[in-house]
Design a protein around this motif. Sequence first.
Motif, short mmCIF file in Angstrom:
data_model
loop_
_atom_site.label_atom_id
_atom_site.label_comp_id
_atom_site.label_asym_id
_atom_site.label_seq_id
_atom_site.Cartn_x
_atom_site.Cartn_y
_atom_site.Cartn_z
N ASP A 191 -3.21 3.32 3.53
CA ASP A 191 -4.19 3.34 2.60
C ASP A 191 -4.70 1.83 2.71
N THR A 233 0.98 -1.09 -0.03
CA THR A 233 0.01 0.17 0.16
C THR A 233 0.89 1.28 0.01
N ILE A 247 -12.19 -3.75 0.80
CA ILE A 247 -12.98 -4.27 -0.06
C ILE A 247 -12.89 -5.90 -0.39
N ASP A 248 -11.51 -6.48 -0.42
CA ASP A 248 -11.17 -7.54 -0.43
C ASP A 248 -11.75 -8.33 0.76
N GLU A 261 -8.09 0.73 1.85
CA GLU A 261 -9.34 0.67 1.14
C GLU A 261 -9.44 -0.39 0.23
N ALA A 262 -8.28 -0.99 -0.40
CA ALA A 262 -8.55 -2.10 -1.16
C ALA A 262 -8.50 -3.40 -0.40
N THR A 263 -7.74 -3.46 0.95
CA THR A 263 -7.94 -4.48 1.44
C THR A 263 -9.17 -4.35 2.36
#
Length: 430
Positions: free
Chosen positions: A119, A96, A125-126, A121-123
């Motif tokens: 950051d 990240t 969502i996953d 956010e991607a984690t």
Amino acid sequence: MARCLIIICANSLFMDRKITRIERLKLNRKRIIVSSCVLILLIGAGIYVWKGIAPSVRESELGFAVVDTGDIEISVGGHGRVVPAMEEIINSPVSTRILEVYRHAGDRVEAGTPLMRLDLEATRIDLEKQRDALAMMKLELEKLQVANNTRIRDLEMKIQVAEMQLHRLDMQLSNERYLDSIGGGTTDKVREVEFARRSGALELDQLRQQLSNERRTMQADVRIKQLEIEVKGKDLSLTSRMLDDAEIRSPRSATVTSIVNEIGAQITAGQRVASIADLGHFRIDGEVPDSYGRDVAAGCRVTVKIARQNMSGTIATVSPTSKSGMYSFTVALDCDSASVLRPGVKVELYISNGLRTDVRRIPNASFYNGPGVYQLFVDNGAGVLEARDIKLGAAGFDYVEVESGLNVGERVVISNEKLLEGQQRVVLKK
């Protein structure tokens, strides 16, 4: 002319006169005294002239030691570095970038204190995707169980029907046999019913075997689905924990020793982003040449020389292999929170491994580099230092064993000996 003749005659008369024994002794004594005085004057003049041209040094500029006898605690010399007793590295669990940095190197933090914000956010969502996938798998398991129950119930109903049909054939066969016995039936009819009865029995056995196989197959399918759900649940738990760890916080009360403070910097999974240490307690990471490796073992007592102070400790761990000609080990200090301890400070180590009693010895100083022959300057008692080959043996923290070349009571130079380099005899000045 007449006067000279008178003097010559007088001398002739005096020489012809006999000298007594007492006068002869007096003359010999006078000659000895005069000769001794002349010799003393010549020696004194020679010494004065020699001291005037010979190399000299002030006594106050040198360090002296007197040879004595006593015990020596033999030790192996090494060096080391002060490090925190506990240091923990904090790595990023995800790839990240850094959004914010809350602390800096040197800051004191408590357990749970945020150090930076990443950051994530991607984690997140996953993580939500994995939760949805797990919920779908659980619904699929319920659907499978319902379908299995339906199939099992259908087979059980078929078995019940087959059992009823077989019971009816048993009754029919009994009736046909009775009729055949009284002449009211035929043998062919009996055989026909017997065949139908055997066929019904085989169908019933087949249905029962099918039910048993279906139950085992369905149980296996359900177990496979349950294992898939368990694996997905573990993945979800791991991702959730990863997300929690990505909230970079101090795991304990300590001091921040390093931190990546570049806002927006990209970091990879497993990359070091910070480290913390307990700067209230320390240990020593030490090294000795591999030739001394057999003399170093866990439990050996160690004297640590740091900032002109001596501290004691014990070897806690020893590396099993040599690296670059050195064995490494760690020292647990008896007092690991002394004010003199600072991270990174270099120290001298003396590892005790034996005791020698009643030997000649001199204090250990910087001139000593191990057993061997050394050229040291010895005071001859007349204000002159003379270079002499001295054989030194094993040493301890305080003393070095003198094997030969020095006698008890002699005074030898042990510090600032570089002032005497290249000389064989040096005059001492007060």
